[in-house]
Design a protein around this motif. Structure first.
Motif, PDB file in Angstrom:
ATOM      1  N   ASP A 288      42.356  -5.396  48.946  1.00 55.57           N
ATOM      2  CA  ASP A 288      41.645  -6.452  48.215  1.00 55.57           C
ATOM      3  C   ASP A 288      42.534  -7.625  47.826  1.00 55.57           C
ATOM      4  N   TYR A 289      43.785  -7.332  47.374  1.00 52.15           N
ATOM      5  CA  TYR A 289      44.635  -8.466  46.966  1.00 52.15           C
ATOM      6  C   TYR A 289      44.963  -9.366  48.156  1.00 52.15           C
ATOM      7  N   LYS A 290      44.904  -8.795  49.375  1.00 47.61           N
ATOM      8  CA  LYS A 290      45.256  -9.582  50.556  1.00 47.61           C
ATOM      9  C   LYS A 290      44.291 -10.748  50.738  1.00 47.61           C
ATOM     10  N   GLU A 291      43.015 -10.540  50.422  1.00 51.37           N
ATOM     11  CA  GLU A 291      42.062 -11.651  50.532  1.00 51.37           C
ATOM     12  C   GLU A 291      42.518 -12.819  49.652  1.00 51.37           C
ATOM     13  N   LEU A 292      42.998 -12.486  48.465  1.00 48.43           N
ATOM     14  CA  LEU A 292      43.427 -13.518  47.516  1.00 48.43           C
ATOM     15  C   LEU A 292      44.685 -14.230  48.003  1.00 48.43           C
ATOM     16  N   HIS A 293      45.629 -13.427  48.405  1.00 45.88           N
ATOM     17  CA  HIS A 293      46.883 -13.905  48.983  1.00 45.88           C
ATOM     18  C   HIS A 293      46.607 -14.888  50.117  1.00 45.88           C
ATOM     19  N   HIS A 294      45.688 -14.466  50.987  1.00 46.27           N
ATOM     20  CA  HIS A 294      45.408 -15.266  52.178  1.00 46.27           C
ATOM     21  C   HIS A 294      44.611 -16.522  51.852  1.00 46.27           C
ATOM     22  N   LEU A 295      43.702 -16.440  50.880  1.00 43.03           N
ATOM     23  CA  LEU A 295      42.965 -17.647  50.472  1.00 43.03           C
ATOM     24  C   LEU A 295      43.949 -18.710  49.980  1.00 43.03           C
ATOM     25  N   GLU A 296      44.997 -18.248  49.292  1.00 43.52           N
ATOM     26  CA  GLU A 296      46.014 -19.193  48.817  1.00 43.52           C
ATOM     27  C   GLU A 296      46.798 -19.767  49.992  1.00 43.52           C
ATOM     28  N   GLY A 297      47.174 -18.906  50.937  1.00 40.75           N
ATOM     29  CA  GLY A 297      47.871 -19.369  52.136  1.00 40.75           C
ATOM     30  C   GLY A 297      47.016 -20.343  52.937  1.00 40.75           C
ATOM     31  N   LEU A 298      45.716 -20.098  52.969  1.00 43.15           N
ATOM     32  CA  LEU A 298      44.790 -20.966  53.711  1.00 43.15           C
ATOM     33  C   LEU A 298      44.506 -22.273  52.978  1.00 43.15           C
ATOM     34  N   GLN A 299      45.114 -22.468  51.824  1.00 47.55           N
ATOM     35  CA  GLN A 299      44.943 -23.682  51.020  1.00 47.55           C
ATOM     36  C   GLN A 299      43.511 -23.795  50.479  1.00 47.55           C
ATOM     37  N   LEU A 300      42.856 -22.629  50.314  1.00 47.01           N
ATOM     38  CA  LEU A 300      41.504 -22.637  49.771  1.00 47.01           C
ATOM     39  C   LEU A 300      41.525 -22.312  48.278  1.00 47.01           C
ATOM     40  N   ALA A 301      42.694 -21.993  47.754  1.00 48.69           N
ATOM     41  CA  ALA A 301      42.871 -21.771  46.323  1.00 48.69           C
ATOM     42  C   ALA A 301      44.329 -22.091  46.010  1.00 48.69           C
ATOM     43  N   GLY A 302      44.583 -22.567  44.799  1.00 48.67           N
ATOM     44  CA  GLY A 302      45.961 -22.827  44.396  1.00 48.67           C
ATOM     45  C   GLY A 302      46.726 -21.523  44.249  1.00 48.67           C
ATOM     46  N   LYS A 303      48.053 -21.601  44.189  1.00 53.03           N
ATOM     47  CA  LYS A 303      48.861 -20.386  44.069  1.00 53.03           C
ATOM     48  C   LYS A 303      48.507 -19.643  42.788  1.00 53.03           C
ATOM     49  N   GLY A 304      48.168 -18.372  42.943  1.00 52.02           N
ATOM     50  CA  GLY A 304      47.832 -17.555  41.787  1.00 52.02           C
ATOM     51  C   GLY A 304      46.420 -17.783  41.258  1.00 52.02           C
ATOM     52  N   GLU A 305      45.660 -18.663  41.901  1.00 47.64           N
ATOM     53  CA  GLU A 305      44.337 -19.014  41.373  1.00 47.64           C
ATOM     54  C   GLU A 305      43.169 -18.382  42.123  1.00 47.64           C
TER      55      GLU A 305
END
Ligand code: ZN
Lengths: 386, 383, 171
Positions: A288-305
């Motif tokens: 589950d955390y990988k989705e978050l990690h990757h959304l940040e990498g994809l520039q779809l969310a700020g770091k940690g957001e």
């Protein structure tokens, strides 16, 4: 001379813990379905790309060769490409260069994984991805690097396990509407929190299952695509990047390799503001955390957001930017290479408005699929447009 | 517009029976450093795509691309594995360049065969686990079956296969990279122990270690990079069925198909007279004959006689495996195609030293992935 | 799945099917064997482990000290320049409590694993190892740790010559 490339058909098999079909048969089923969907037969296909992850699952050396007949590659230019878990999204990328280069007008891309043959457990294959001298003697498992990364991510941004669990709840819930799904379920954050610890902070319900399955797409040049369908989905951007082998020397809180891969794909697709321009995201979610990690990498969310997205409803199926409307790997299942391809298929169906019960609420024109792999190391990205 | 992609840099390391002092990664660093110096490029700035041709079981690592980026200068860059022979990697690089994805692309492949304790078992793992693997024999049994069928269908004399080994091992004596160069008689070759009858051990190539790196560039970019560009004019690859019982064991259908594609791209209409040299796969002696016929460099059933008559000698009508081939130099697993490409490039650059074929301008290179596959690639080169 | 598609290929096999031998399985043991050349950098690293020391390589261009050592700098793409001994102490970058072994079977007692950033190497230069002599609940990111070595006569030139890392007790 770059040519525009379209996806004109997609197919997939059931994803299950153990399937009767062999890897060849799974490949055939997915490929046949994609051909049927595109209204083509194998004769119309000029080249074939197969994606499959470690040979160790099947215990077959040169697995790509073994799978040729199932994937429709006999007598054709056939390539097996391979970047670990990133392979599923990378397979249509390889198809893209077959067509974009002008060498071929049609390309069948098949991604297959049969994990169940390995005993006592498919996880065992992952032992041999580690450094044979410095890491394997410690008794490594793949779960270690995920849990180490998850902990670092939580620490750096002050994220709670409960916030991460929201992703598992969302994706397993979405998968209830996916007819091929292995683990669709309506669960709660509490269920995730109370599930058995495997490699803390990773718990049973934070993890996707091992699976058997296959998925496929047909790619065509613009000229051919326009003849065959009124609803091509354009593969307008592709990107991939590998980071250093030395994962213990790396910033584990942020996937820079995904950022680089995404920027490559966005540049090609002319996307300047990803968060505004992308309607649907299918990031890789083996945990589950990988989705978050990757959304940040994809520039779809700020770091940690990224955790906010599920909690505030943005990434829900009826939200402003649905994330993993398919149900993701957590819900649909994780036959490694096929799982990434499943995401590309989902984007294709969503952008054509054919996703049925899973169809997102918003009017969607642009989607991004992403996979991850190796030793916390590779990002593969495709951008699709209707 | 004719197809034209430049090979602007080559580098290699190893070419020995063992390389115990260096890890695979260190061996690759040596080869890559040389290739980048040869091309005059900095991999950290000038390369947009890196391709490695490897197979997990040869490396003893699952997902081998994990261990590739650092020593190639590819960290945080596009890098991928193509699980095939190095020539298919070159085809991939050509597609990356033709699609505008890259101006400069790098292909690497290697053999660290000396790390593998039981190579025969690994080769056997390539066979179908249900139908074929129960045969507890040397995996080269498939070569024995193919050779028998080839000899019968083509009417080739058994001795001509031995002549291939004699020619290639002799050629390798002049090659600084050659490990298995020697002067042998046809009789010695025939009298050597059986590998898989009728194939003998001296007709069966032996593995060596080595890493080879190639730097490819678009036509425009190649003009700015040095003055020894060799052009890829056509490239093709193909696979026959993986079911060995279904194949026509007498012919190399994959090589015919791959050659047809490469020749079409390069507008080669009469292969027999189109080239100044050929580097074709000779993993086993009869394979060279099979492949020469598939590439239409010899009429069906005539390749053996042409070897016997010296047509394919270094000073013959069409020098074939003037380098010594895999029988003379050694076999480099998935890097074999790149090795043969390297030999052809050095010829076309006029840098082949004692091996040099005067005035060499056009070449054809062909690869085969070895047992149990029916997959191969063909490249047409010009300078 | 597209709503246009109504049937989905594939047949699931359940553990009960297998128990009842409803389907045939072919069981084979695949045993590839290797004797990997460790190479210049790692051979030296292993030899130093045998002596109870950690060693890295320095790149003079980016001035990083790399652990584990390598003969080339992946950032600068040039050979590294010199050997540098580093301490056998470090800082926990991240950790996990593992309840499963390599083949996903549950361990009798959980194992603490960590990435330990080695002191005197460049920031971020961690290695994978295990932690012991500490309650799992007391482990924190940022905690100082030190290597616990096997006795000299038991060391073989392997990463396991370090038994584990434990909380730092020195000054
Ligand atoms: Zn440096």
């Amino acid at each position: 001379m770059r040519r525009r490339v379209a996806i004109i058909g997609a197919g997939m098999t059931l994803f299950r813990r153990r399937m009767l079909e062999t890897g060849k048969e799974l490949s055939f089923e997915a490929a046949k379905m994609a051909l049927d969907a595109a209204g083509l037969t194998l004769k119309d296909i000029e080249s074939v790309v197969e994606g499959s992850a470690p040979d160790a699952f099947d215990g077959v050396h040169m697995k790509g060769e073994y799978l040729i007949d199932g994937s429709g590659g006999i007598g054709k230019p056939y390539q097996r490409v391979y970047v670990g878990g990133g392979t599923g999204v990378f397979t249509p990328v390889a198809g893209w260069w077959n067509v974009a280069s002008g060498l071929y007008d049609t390309c069948l891309c098949v991604a297959e994984e049969k994990m169940s043959p390995l005993h006592p457990h498919p996880q065992y294959a992952f032992w041999s991805i580690f450094d044979q001298i410095l890491e394997r003697p410690l008794g490594t498992t793949l779960l270690w690097i995920f849990s180490l990364e998850m902990r670092r991510y939580m620490h750096k941004y002050g994220i709670k396990e409960e916030e991460i669990a929201e992703v598992a709840v969302k994706n397993k819930g979405n998968a209830v509407d996916h007819p091929c799904a292995q683990l669709g379920a309506k669960i709660t954050v509490d269920d995730v929190m109370r599930s058995e610890p495997i490699c803390s902070p990773v718990k049973r319900l934070d993890v996707s299952p091992p699976s058997d399955g296959a998925a496929a797409v047909i790619l065509a040049s613009e000229k051919v695509a326009k003849k065959l369908t009124d609803q091509p989905v354009w593969l307008d951007g592709v990107g991939w990047t590998l980071d250093s082998t030395h994962w213990t020397n790396r910033d584990l809180a942020y996937p820079e390799y995904v950022e680089k891969a995404a920027k490559m794909a966005y540049k090609m697709a002319g996307i300047k503001n990803p968060r505004k321009e992308i309607d649907i995201a299918e990031p890789y979610d083996p945990f589950d955390y990988k989705e978050l990690h990757h959304l940040e990498g994809l520039q779809l969310a700020g770091k940690g957001e990224a955790p906010k997205l599920a909690i505030e409803g943005v990434s829900q199926r009826d939200g402003d930017m649905p994330v993993c409307p398919s149900g993701g790997l957590l819900g649909v299942g994780n036959p490694i290479a096929a799982a990434g391809m499943m995401k590309v298929c989902e984007c294709f169906w969503q952008l054509r408005g054919e996703a049925g019960k899973r169809q997102v609420k918003k009017d969607a024109h642009t989607a991004v699929a992403q996979a991850w792999g190796d030793l916390m190391q590779v990002g593969t990205v495709t951008v699709m447009r209707s | 517009m004719p197809f034209k992609i430049g090979i602007v840099g080559v580098g290699y390391a190893g070419f020995d029976t063992m390389t115990p002092g260096l890890s695979t990664r260190e061996l690759m660093f040596e080869a890559a450093s040389r290739a980048y110096a040869d091309a005059g490029i900095d991999p950290r700035k000038d390369v947009q795509s890196f391709i490695c041709c490897t197979e997990d079981f040869w490396e003893g690592i699952s997902i081998t691309d994990e261990y590739m980026p650092d020593q190639l200068g590819a960290v945080l860059r596009p890098l991928c594995t193509v699980s095939s022979d190095g020539l298919v990697g070159v085809a991939t690089a050509c597609m990356h360049i033709a699609s505008g994805l890259a101006d400069v692309a790098v292909v690497e492949s290697h053999s660290k065969a000396s790390d593998v304790v039981n190579p025969n078992e690994i080769m056997s793992f390539g066979f179908d686990p249900v139908y074929n693997r129960h045969l507890d024999v040397d995996p080269r049994f498939l070569a024995g079956l193919e050779m028998t069928r080839y000899l019968k269908d083509s009417g080739t004399k058994r001795e001509y296969c031995a002549d291939v080994a004699v020619k290639n091992k002799k050629n390798a004596l002049s090659n600084t990279r050659g490990v298995y160069g020697t002067n042998l008689s046809r009789e010695t070759v025939l009298a050597s122990p059986n590998a898989a009858a009728p194939l003998t051990e001296l007709e069966s190539s032996k593995v060596i270690d080595g890493s080879i790196v190639m730097v490819l560039a678009s036509a425009e970019k190649a003009k700015k990079l040095g003055d020894h560009t060799v052009w890829v004019r056509g490239i093709g690859w193909s696979s026959d069925t993986p079911v060995i019982e279904d194949r026509d064991l007498a012919t190399a259908a994959y090589a015919e198909q791959a050659a047809a594609r490469a020749y079409k791209m390069a507008d080669v209409r009469a292969p027999v007279s189109a080239f100044d040299l050929a580097e074709v796969d000779d993993t086993y002696s009869y394979k060279e004959l099979q492949h020469l016929e598939a590439l239409k460099l010899a009429a069906k059933g005539k390749a053996g006689r042409m070897v016997d008559s010296g047509s394919f000698d270094r000073n013959g009508k069409l020098p074939v495996n003037a380098s010594g081939g895999s029988l003379g130099v050694g076999h480099l697993l998935e890097a074999t195609g790149l090795h043969r490409l390297l030999e052809a490039i050095l010829q076309l650059r006029g840098q082949a030293g004692q091996l040099q074929i005067p005035g060499a301008r056009k070449a054809v290179v062909q690869s085969w992935r070895g047992i149990p596959t029916a997959t191969g690639a063909v490249a047409v080169l010009g300078n | 799945m597209s709503q246009k598609i109504t049937s989905y290929p594939g047949h699931e096999i359940t553990p009960e099917d297998l128990k009842a031998s409803k389907y045939l399985e072919i069981i084979q043991k695949v045993e590839p064997k290797y004797s990997w050349a460790a190479g210049v950098a790692i051979s030296r690293f292993l030899n130093e482990l045998k002596e109870g020391r950690l060693i890295g390589r320095k790149c003079d261009q980016c001035e990083r000290i790399l652990v584990p050592p390598r003969m080339y700098c992946e950032r600068c793409y040039r050979p590294t320049d010199s050997w540098v001994y580093v301490k056998d102490t470090g800082t926990v970058n991240t950790y996990s409590i593992s309840h499963v072994g390599t083949d996903a079977r549950r361990l009798k007692s959980p194992l603490l694993v960590a990435v330990v950033e080695i002191d005197e190497a460049s920031p971020g230069m961690g290695i994978l190892h295990t932690l012991s002599e500490v309650e799992p609940s007391r482990v924190t990111i940022g905690m100082k740790v030190q290597a616990v070595w096997k006795p000299a006569e038991e060391r073989q030139g392997a990463i396991t010559d370090i038994r584990y890392f434990k909380p730092f007790e020195g000054v």
